[in-house]
Motif scaffolding. Sequence first.
Motif, PDB file in Angstrom:
ATOM      1  N   LEU A 122       0.844  -1.204   0.000  1.00 62.07           N
ATOM      2  CA  LEU A 122       0.000   0.000   0.000  1.00 62.07           C
ATOM      3  C   LEU A 122       0.879   1.255   0.000  1.00 62.07           C
ATOM      4  CD1 LEU A 122      -2.758   1.462   0.399  1.00 62.07           C
ATOM      5  CD2 LEU A 122      -2.423   1.153   2.860  1.00 62.07           C
ATOM      6  N   SER A 123       1.872   1.263   0.859  1.00 60.41           N
ATOM      7  CA  SER A 123       2.733   2.453   0.966  1.00 60.41           C
ATOM      8  C   SER A 123       3.510   2.689  -0.329  1.00 60.41           C
ATOM      9  CB  SER A 123       3.705   2.292   2.129  1.00 60.41           C
ATOM     10  OG  SER A 123       2.987   1.968   3.297  1.00 60.41           O
ATOM     11  N   GLN A 124       3.823   1.603  -1.034  1.00 57.96           N
ATOM     12  CA  GLN A 124       4.582   1.753  -2.282  1.00 57.96           C
ATOM     13  C   GLN A 124       3.756   2.343  -3.431  1.00 57.96           C
ATOM     14  OE1 GLN A 124       6.184  -2.233  -2.698  1.00 57.96           O
ATOM     15  NE2 GLN A 124       8.150  -1.589  -1.864  1.00 57.96           N
ATOM     16  N   GLN A 125       2.450   2.490  -3.226  1.00 57.27           N
ATOM     17  CA  GLN A 125       1.616   3.046  -4.302  1.00 57.27           C
ATOM     18  C   GLN A 125       1.639   4.568  -4.302  1.00 57.27           C
ATOM     19  OE1 GLN A 125       0.690   0.541  -6.304  1.00 57.27           O
ATOM     20  NE2 GLN A 125       1.685  -0.576  -4.644  1.00 57.27           N
ATOM     21  N   GLU A 126       2.179   5.143  -3.232  1.00 52.29           N
ATOM     22  CA  GLU A 126       2.184   6.605  -3.149  1.00 52.29           C
ATOM     23  C   GLU A 126       3.027   7.206  -4.257  1.00 52.29           C
ATOM     24  OE1 GLU A 126       2.412   8.584   0.604  1.00 52.29           O
ATOM     25  OE2 GLU A 126       2.313   6.611   1.570  1.00 52.29           O
ATOM     26  N   GLY A 127       2.467   8.213  -4.897  1.00 50.24           N
ATOM     27  CA  GLY A 127       3.184   8.871  -5.996  1.00 50.24           C
ATOM     28  C   GLY A 127       2.807   8.316  -7.355  1.00 50.24           C
ATOM     29  N   LEU A 128       2.053   7.211  -7.367  1.00 50.20           N
ATOM     30  CA  LEU A 128       1.684   6.619  -8.663  1.00 50.20           C
ATOM     31  C   LEU A 128       0.289   7.050  -9.108  1.00 50.20           C
ATOM     32  CD1 LEU A 128       3.019   2.957  -8.262  1.00 50.20           C
ATOM     33  CD2 LEU A 128       4.187   5.002  -9.070  1.00 50.20           C
ATOM     34  N   GLU A 129      -0.359   7.923  -8.317  1.00 53.55           N
ATOM     35  CA  GLU A 129      -1.764   8.271  -8.569  1.00 53.55           C
ATOM     36  C   GLU A 129      -1.995   8.762  -9.994  1.00 53.55           C
ATOM     37  OE1 GLU A 129      -0.017  10.168  -6.174  1.00 53.55           O
ATOM     38  OE2 GLU A 129      -0.365   8.769  -4.541  1.00 53.55           O
ATOM     39  N   ALA A 130      -1.057   9.544 -10.507  1.00 51.84           N
ATOM     40  CA  ALA A 130      -1.289  10.211 -11.789  1.00 51.84           C
ATOM     41  C   ALA A 130      -1.304   9.236 -12.958  1.00 51.84           C
ATOM     42  CB  ALA A 130      -0.206  11.253 -12.018  1.00 51.84           C
ATOM     43  N   TYR A 131      -0.782   8.028 -12.756  1.00 47.48           N
ATOM     44  CA  TYR A 131      -0.583   7.125 -13.891  1.00 47.48           C
ATOM     45  C   TYR A 131      -1.783   6.228 -14.172  1.00 47.48           C
ATOM     46  CZ  TYR A 131       4.184   8.708 -13.371  1.00 47.48           C
ATOM     47  OH  TYR A 131       5.289   9.493 -13.295  1.00 47.48           O
ATOM     48  N   ALA A 157     -10.595  -7.234  10.642  1.00 52.06           N
ATOM     49  CA  ALA A 157     -10.224  -5.827  10.429  1.00 52.06           C
ATOM     50  C   ALA A 157      -9.232  -5.716   9.270  1.00 52.06           C
ATOM     51  CB  ALA A 157      -9.610  -5.251  11.705  1.00 52.06           C
ATOM     52  N   GLU A 158      -8.265  -6.618   9.238  1.00 55.94           N
ATOM     53  CA  GLU A 158      -7.247  -6.561   8.173  1.00 55.94           C
ATOM     54  C   GLU A 158      -7.863  -6.859   6.799  1.00 55.94           C
ATOM     55  OE1 GLU A 158      -3.396  -7.701  10.981  1.00 55.94           O
ATOM     56  OE2 GLU A 158      -4.496  -9.308   9.976  1.00 55.94           O
ATOM     57  N   ASN A 159      -8.769  -7.828   6.757  1.00 59.37           N
ATOM     58  CA  ASN A 159      -9.454  -8.117   5.490  1.00 59.37           C
ATOM     59  C   ASN A 159     -10.222  -6.890   5.003  1.00 59.37           C
ATOM     60  OD1 ASN A 159      -8.950 -10.918   4.753  1.00 59.37           O
ATOM     61  ND2 ASN A 159      -9.999 -11.464   6.647  1.00 59.37           N
ATOM     62  N   ARG A 160     -10.937  -6.256   5.940  1.00 56.65           N
ATOM     63  CA  ARG A 160     -11.725  -5.054   5.609  1.00 56.65           C
ATOM     64  C   ARG A 160     -10.810  -3.922   5.132  1.00 56.65           C
ATOM     65  NH1 ARG A 160     -14.975  -5.824  10.147  1.00 56.65           N
ATOM     66  NH2 ARG A 160     -13.399  -4.806  11.441  1.00 56.65           N
ATOM     67  N   ALA A 161      -9.733  -3.721   5.886  1.00 55.29           N
ATOM     68  CA  ALA A 161      -8.827  -2.612   5.554  1.00 55.29           C
ATOM     69  C   ALA A 161      -8.152  -2.862   4.192  1.00 55.29           C
ATOM     70  CB  ALA A 161      -7.783  -2.455   6.648  1.00 55.29           C
ATOM     71  N   HIS A 162      -7.708  -4.087   3.961  1.00 60.76           N
ATOM     72  CA  HIS A 162      -7.075  -4.450   2.678  1.00 60.76           C
ATOM     73  C   HIS A 162      -8.034  -4.165   1.522  1.00 60.76           C
ATOM     74  CE1 HIS A 162      -5.201  -6.761  -0.441  1.00 60.76           C
ATOM     75  NE2 HIS A 162      -5.645  -7.955  -0.124  1.00 60.76           N
ATOM     76  N   PHE A 163      -9.275  -4.622   1.653  1.00 63.36           N
ATOM     77  CA  PHE A 163     -10.259  -4.427   0.578  1.00 63.36           C
ATOM     78  C   PHE A 163     -10.554  -2.931   0.385  1.00 63.36           C
ATOM     79  CE2 PHE A 163     -14.607  -5.073  -1.332  1.00 63.36           C
ATOM     80  CZ  PHE A 163     -14.167  -5.747  -2.449  1.00 63.36           C
ATOM     81  N   SER A 164     -10.709  -2.214   1.486  1.00 65.49           N
ATOM     82  CA  SER A 164     -11.001  -0.775   1.407  1.00 65.49           C
ATOM     83  C   SER A 164      -9.873  -0.022   0.711  1.00 65.49           C
ATOM     84  CB  SER A 164     -11.158  -0.166   2.807  1.00 65.49           C
ATOM     85  OG  SER A 164     -12.118  -0.844   3.557  1.00 65.49           O
ATOM     86  N   MET A 165      -8.636  -0.353   1.106  1.00 63.56           N
ATOM     87  CA  MET A 165      -7.517   0.417   0.566  1.00 63.56           C
ATOM     88  C   MET A 165      -7.278   0.086  -0.904  1.00 63.56           C
ATOM     89  SD  MET A 165      -7.183   2.316   3.065  1.00 63.56           S
ATOM     90  CE  MET A 165      -6.009   3.413   2.267  1.00 63.56           C
ATOM     91  N   TRP A 166      -7.545  -1.179  -1.299  1.00 61.99           N
ATOM     92  CA  TRP A 166      -7.425  -1.501  -2.735  1.00 61.99           C
ATOM     93  C   TRP A 166      -8.484  -0.722  -3.523  1.00 61.99           C
ATOM     94  CZ3 TRP A 166      -3.432  -3.000  -0.519  1.00 61.99           C
ATOM     95  CH2 TRP A 166      -2.473  -3.818  -1.085  1.00 61.99           C
ATOM     96  N   ALA A 167      -9.666  -0.516  -2.907  1.00 65.09           N
ATOM     97  CA  ALA A 167     -10.700   0.300  -3.568  1.00 65.09           C
ATOM     98  C   ALA A 167     -10.237   1.757  -3.662  1.00 65.09           C
ATOM     99  CB  ALA A 167     -12.012   0.216  -2.801  1.00 65.09           C
ATOM    100  N   MET A 168      -9.575   2.254  -2.625  1.00 69.34           N
ATOM    101  CA  MET A 168      -9.041   3.625  -2.667  1.00 69.34           C
ATOM    102  C   MET A 168      -8.004   3.767  -3.788  1.00 69.34           C
ATOM    103  SD  MET A 168     -10.406   5.689  -0.622  1.00 69.34           S
ATOM    104  CE  MET A 168      -9.465   7.061   0.026  1.00 69.34           C
ATOM    105  N   LEU A 169      -7.269   2.676  -4.049  1.00 70.17           N
ATOM    106  CA  LEU A 169      -6.200   2.710  -5.052  1.00 70.17           C
ATOM    107  C   LEU A 169      -6.723   2.523  -6.475  1.00 70.17           C
ATOM    108  CD1 LEU A 169      -3.540   0.499  -3.228  1.00 70.17           C
ATOM    109  CD2 LEU A 169      -3.444   2.990  -3.548  1.00 70.17           C
ATOM    110  N   ALA A 170      -8.033   2.329  -6.644  1.00 67.75           N
ATOM    111  CA  ALA A 170      -8.580   1.971  -7.962  1.00 67.75           C
ATOM    112  C   ALA A 170      -7.842   0.730  -8.470  1.00 67.75           C
ATOM    113  CB  ALA A 170      -8.462   3.122  -8.954  1.00 67.75           C
ATOM    114  N   ALA A 171      -7.607  -0.201  -7.560  1.00 69.30           N
ATOM    115  CA  ALA A 171      -6.853  -1.410  -7.921  1.00 69.30           C
ATOM    116  C   ALA A 171      -7.772  -2.427  -8.573  1.00 69.30           C
ATOM    117  CB  ALA A 171      -6.245  -2.022  -6.658  1.00 69.30           C
TER     118      ALA A 171
END
Length: 403
Positions: free
Chosen positions: A236-245, A267-281
């Motif tokens: 997740l942290s490694q995705q920072e800075g890639l938003e524009a692409y 909680a981890e399953n929920r957070a993982h799924f939520s953050m992948w949604a935030m990443l447009a993954a």
Amino acid sequence: MRISVSAPVLASALLLLWLQPTPAASAQSTQVAQTPPMGWNSWNYFAGKVDDAGVRAAADQIVASGMKDAGYVYVNIDDTWEGQRDASGVLHTNSKFPDMKALADYVHSKGLKLGIYSGPGPKTCAGYAASLGHEEQDAKLYAEWGIDYLKYDLCSFIPAVMEKQAPHDKAEQMRIMIAAYDKMAKALKATGRPIVFSLCQYGWDAPWEWAPALGGNLWRTTGDIDPTWDRIYVILSQQEGLEAYSGPGHWNDPDMLEVGNGKLSMAENRAHFSMWAMLAAPLLAGNDLPHMKPEIRDILTNRDVIAIDQDRLGKQGARIYSDGEVDVWVRHLEGGALAVAVLNAGDNRYSSHPFHLNLAKLGLHGPQQGKDLWSGKGLVLTEGMPIELKSHDVLFVRIPSPK
Ligand code: GAL
């Protein structure tokens, strides 16, 4: 005035020119993946144990569990389906997959699509036959079978071609790698069948900068995921800075989901799924669908969270600030809406020591009417509000009209 251009700059410019898609190519690549691909992939749970029956069972479960209705479409076979090439170079399946065309027909009969896996080298990562020297032939075969998605994994291409052809020149090795992906992209396009092209080369040489031009619909940004919180958080942290692409037709891929795998807490399953949604993954579930627990199905089919991932604007979210071990992310959505994720990467935050949200840092002023996407209830975010969050849990809120 004399303008001087350095050799590397000139080389990159020429490379970009060479990668410019033809009109036909861009038409093809925009047909697919207008939102991040959703589906299932065999690797994260089954790895080398995937077989025809398992893929059919996964397809059945995607329908029966409600995942299909929630948007999951691709049923992707990862490594270990490959057999031997015959005298004419045609690749055959191994005994685990007696009839790939029949399997594709079955998956299609469920209203789903079938994905497959290969690589540019002589062998796949698991040591099975890959596509080196047979790119056009393999692409045609996939199209004949009715394949809709190809994950193309670098692996043996590194020692067998890149390091052999340019032993002391990393930059040249990267150019050779890009050419290999371009070759398969062209072969897929030449089939005339819309096939999602997924690059898997672990984020080497900034694929986000060159993969879209050759028609890549998604590209891995990192090494492999595993079902542990630490690994998920690092990725997740490694995705920072890639938003524009990232955007419609071309997506950063932080790797497939581990929801329901390993020993991840709820909680981890929920957070993982939520953050992948935030990443447009891409949302490719990787769990054992026939034995999925109802609470895991509920996470994977949360329509509100999926709607964030699939938002038509296609704008990847970004971390706006961190306070201690709590990260606050924002994603801009269609129609001016906003998704806010407050992620607790640290220990439990009890009412004795809650996290205090700083709305001003998000550019928001005054109370914000929203919906808590995990409780399904309305929620008003206010300046400085105290938030209790379990360890590795997330507060995920959609604000339709942010102020
Ligand atoms: C890795 C890849 C994994 C999986 C595996 C199969 O290189 O990153 O996602 O495909 O190979 O052998």
